[in-house]
Every structure is written in structure tokens, then in C-alpha cells.
Design a protein around this motif. Sequence first.
Motif, mmCIF file in Angstrom:
data_model
loop_
_atom_site.group_PDB
_atom_site.id
_atom_site.type_symbol
_atom_site.label_atom_id
_atom_site.label_comp_id
_atom_site.label_asym_id
_atom_site.label_seq_id
_atom_site.Cartn_x
_atom_site.Cartn_y
_atom_site.Cartn_z
ATOM 1 N N THR A 37 0.794 -1.159 0.125
ATOM 2 C CA THR A 37 -0.081 0.093 -0.010
ATOM 3 C C THR A 37 1.132 1.161 0.003
ATOM 4 O O THR A 37 0.748 2.055 -0.812
ATOM 5 C CB THR A 37 -0.991 -0.079 1.110
ATOM 6 N N HIS A 40 2.415 2.006 -3.290
ATOM 7 C CA HIS A 40 1.540 2.516 -4.207
ATOM 8 C C HIS A 40 1.420 4.136 -4.025
ATOM 9 O O HIS A 40 1.240 4.850 -4.893
ATOM 10 C CB HIS A 40 0.243 1.970 -4.068
ATOM 11 N N GLU A 113 -1.764 -1.561 -8.878
ATOM 12 C CA GLU A 113 -1.391 -0.295 -8.571
ATOM 13 C C GLU A 113 -2.735 0.399 -9.436
ATOM 14 O O GLU A 113 -3.113 1.413 -9.046
ATOM 15 C CB GLU A 113 -0.231 0.207 -9.301
ATOM 16 N N ARG A 117 -5.085 4.073 -8.830
ATOM 17 C CA ARG A 117 -4.883 4.744 -9.834
ATOM 18 C C ARG A 117 -6.427 5.286 -10.533
ATOM 19 O O ARG A 117 -6.621 6.346 -10.737
ATOM 20 C CB ARG A 117 -4.026 4.549 -10.992
#
Length: 602
Positions: A37, A40, A113, A117
Motif C-alpha cells: 500500500t 502505491h 496499482e 490509480r
Amino acid sequence: MQAIILAAGMGKRLKELTSNATKCMVEVNGEMMIHKTLMHLEKLNLNKIVLVVGYEGQQLMDYVNSLGLKTPVEYVVNDVYDKTNNIYSLYLAKEYLLQDDTLLLESDLVYEEAVIRKLVDTPYPSLVLVDKFESWMDGTCITVDEDDNITSFVSKREFDFTKTDEYYKTVNLYKFSKNFSEKYYVPFLEAYCNAMGLNEYYEQVLKVITFLGDLEIKAVKLNGEKWYEIDDVQDLDIAESLLAGKEEKLEKMQKRFGGYWRYPKLIDFCYLVNPYFPNKKLVSEMQTNFERLLGEYPSGMGVNSLIAAKIFGLHASQVIVGNGAAELIKSLMERFTGRLGMAFPTFQEYPNRKAEKDVVPYFVTNDEFRYTAKNLMDFYEDKDIEVLALINPDNPSGNYIRREDVLKLSEWCEKKNIRFVVDESFVDFVDEEETTTLLDAEILKANPNLIVVKSISKSYGVPGLRLGVLASSDEELIAEMKKDVAIWNINSFAEFYLQIYEKYAKDYAKAIEKFKQTRAAYIKDLQALSGLRVLPTQANYVLCEVTSGVTSRKLAEDLLEENILIKDLSTKKGFDGKNYIRLAVRDEKDNAILVEALKRYL
């Protein structure tokens, strides 16, 4: 923009994995969830990350501090993590919500990811990230209108399984604008905590806000991006296969041996069933009786033997019903102490029940993997074997030996005092001749050495029921096996299926004819592909050699990235590392999807 991560919980359902560490420090494929996490979030150039910690909080803070993140990290401590729920963790961080636009994340998620996003790159300022509801999902769901406005939050108590097509599951990743937090969320969060207490969930606040009507928050839908919520060890196992690296994913998926309903987007060309049976009417009849079948015991072995005998034209003393053919194969092979003869490559369930030294293989070495009854008789003429097993049609080659030749082979075995096992699990798909089965009372009587095995799962399209039969005129053998397996070895659903099948026998015959037409068209499409040599088959699968230069392993890995699972045979005994694959025959729609994918990768 900032991120708030809720990571105070204990994760009790993960048992020993969280005995000395908080839930988000559990590893998925060798990487902690919190690490994934944070990596990311590092790419998003956030103003800060706020981590709400509780159980084993100091250990988590020490770990995060050791990462040397460029994004500033601040901590909020929930000292009563064991007496409160996540609404209190967020309540403790409410002042941060008022300072900046916020990504709100739960820490027990693992995702690629592209998931985060999607949330960040969607321009609408306040969003709930959702995915279409699937059976593996648990927790808060929502409904939306055609403009992705949230029309309701659906709690577990309100959940209606007849409306699952309407539901979207919250991924527990949110984007709140500063304005939304100031105007709506924080005031309602405070009011809700004061009214309802601290042992609640923060989604309940959003549910209350939806009653206001004109919200400033929408849903944004995922479209195939991969994520999973980790609550227990089963979740962890599935997440590891779903999010494994490309090279590991195929192996992890194949080791599951089924259960692919947990991967709802997956198209399974690996495991073998009938795509056209059972029909909707049969399924409807079973659904109608679901509650009663669920609540009542099945009959014992004696009754089920009578049902199977009726279906296949046998005597009850000649047949045993199994919890899948695999149960019967195991029981059968344990009765034989001598050596086993089989053609290779083949279905491994039989040789796997013997020590390697007790298997006498006949390796089929021609390019078509064809062999005859005479080939087997010639090869085993001077071999010391107790049992000869024949898969007919064979798996994975699709090789078929005609019925009259199989009976000649049976006569030869009898003269040699060899027990002859014929597994005809795929024989209903044969179109070379009209009469194919050996499940016949007179044939069994005339061939006392003959044992016939049939999987109901494969040809009748009900692998979830786990049904198979074994028949022989050796009534002593059948009686021994009936004592060996459990008296209630099949469940009520499987018994009911057998009970009602005869009403649908004509529908089954039509389904088989439709299947044969589909198989012919499928083979023609596969033959048109460059880089693929398609072997003839009489079964519900096609053996193909990959000749394009890509390995069969690489092809299987690539297709799995598109949620298509095929069988790579390069490591299977008898292929000697050569690039062969086995492709199940599915319905026209699925077959077309596979053919188009093969075009791209070949």
C-alpha cells in the motif's frame, strides 16, 4: 491530497499470523500488505500519509519509519482498538479530514496499482470505489443509478441474494474532497458516534448521508483491476493466487484443482465438463427442491445402487456409486497389490495410486499419440501385470479404441488372468460409432475380469455434485468396495440428480449432439491458427502442439493474464518437455474468446 490508512485492528481471524503483528503486516506473496500500500501511495506525491495504529502499533510504526518514505508519515493512536471498531479510528483522525482532500484506505486490502490509480485519476472530487458484487465478497454493498450516483448502502442485514445483479461491493478505498468532509462527513461522523457509540463502522455514516438525497459523492467502478480483502487464511490463499507474479500464478491456480467460482472472471479451459447439460429445466427442478435436500439426509449406498442400476441398465449388485469417480478409483486400486499397465501420457489418477516401481508404462511415441488394442496386447504380452487400465477416449490425447476392439482386449486380458479396467468417462462424446459404452449387464457378465468406471461429472456437466459409478460382474469386488466407502458417500443433491435424470435423458442426448457440432466448429477454428498443431479427438478436449516458438508454459501464463486457464502439458509424464496443451471444449461464446486470444499470442 493526503491519505489516511486505518490499521488499528487485531485481525483475529488470521489466528497465528497476527499473534505478534498487526493485520496489515501479514505477507501476501512475500510482501507485507502495508508495504504494498505504501509503495502505491509513494508514487502519488501526496502531502502526507496518516496512519491510525492500535494493536501492535509500535511495531508497525517502527517498520514504516524504517522504510525511509519520501512522503511524510504521521500517526494517530487508537488505544482502545480492542473495544471499538473502525468508526472510532476514523473519528480520531477527523481533524485531518478537514485539512485536505483525502484518500481513505483500509489496511487489510491487497491490490494492484491500477486500483488506486482508478480512484485518483477519476476527476470527480469525492468517490466510493466499487466492484461488481461476486460471491466471495463480504461487507458493505451499494446500489447506483445510471449516472453512478449512490442510491443506497446495503448492510449485511438488508442484503437480498435475489438482487445481487444490482449490487456493487465497496472496495474500502475512498476519495473525500475537503469540502465533502467539512460539509457532510465529519459533522455526521461526530453525530453518529455520539448517537450510536464507537463500536460501529464508518460506512454507516455514508449510509446516513445518502438519505439526504443530492450527494456530492459518486461511485467509480472497477473493470477487471485486481484486488482482494484479507480477513482469514482462505482469503490470503486466494489473494496470493490472484495477485501472484505471472510465472507463479499458473502454478498456484493449477494446484487448486478447481473451486474457480472464487475467480468469477476466469474462463476454465483446463477442467472438463459438458457445456450443454444439465439444461435449465433440470436445474430449476433442483433449485425448487433445494431447501428440502439441504435439510435431509441422503439415502444409503443400497438405494443409490438401485438408482444407478436403473439409469445404466445394470443390476444393483454390479454397480457402486461414488463421490466422484476419484473416490471409486482410490478404493479400486487399493484392492490390487500387483503391477499396473497403462498407456502414457494419460490420466494420472490410476498410476498415482501405485508406487512408481509398480507401474509398467506403455509410452505412445508417435506424433499423433494414437495407439490400438493390438499395440497394448503386443506390448504387455510378456509383461507381468495384475491390472491393465484403459482410459477410452484417453486423456489428454483423445485417442479412442472402438468398442469391438476394447472387448477383444478384454478377452485377451481374461486369458492372461489380468484385471481390465476401462474408464469411459468421456465415451459419450464419441462420434466414430453409435454404440460405445460397456456399461451393460450382459457385457459385464460375459467379461468377469472387466471393470468399468464412469465419471458423471465430466459427461453430464455436474462436477460440483461429485458423482461417478463403477460396475463389474465381480459382485464380491463390488460388495467389498461398498463396505470400504462411507454409507452416505454422496449427498442429497447428487442423489436427487440421479433420481430425476431419466426425465431428461432425451435432453441429454440432444446436448451431446449439440456438443459434437460445437466441437467440430471449434477444431476447425483451432486448425486455422498458425503455430498450433491440432490432434484429432473423440473427447471434450483437444490436444494441441504449440509450434509457434512460444513455449506451452509461456502461452498458458499469458492466457491466464487474460483470465483464461488452459492445461500446460510440458511437465506431464509422456510428453518429455514438449510443448503441448490441452484445451477443453466449452460453448461457442467461450471457444471464440479462446481462439481470438490464441491468435494474439501465437
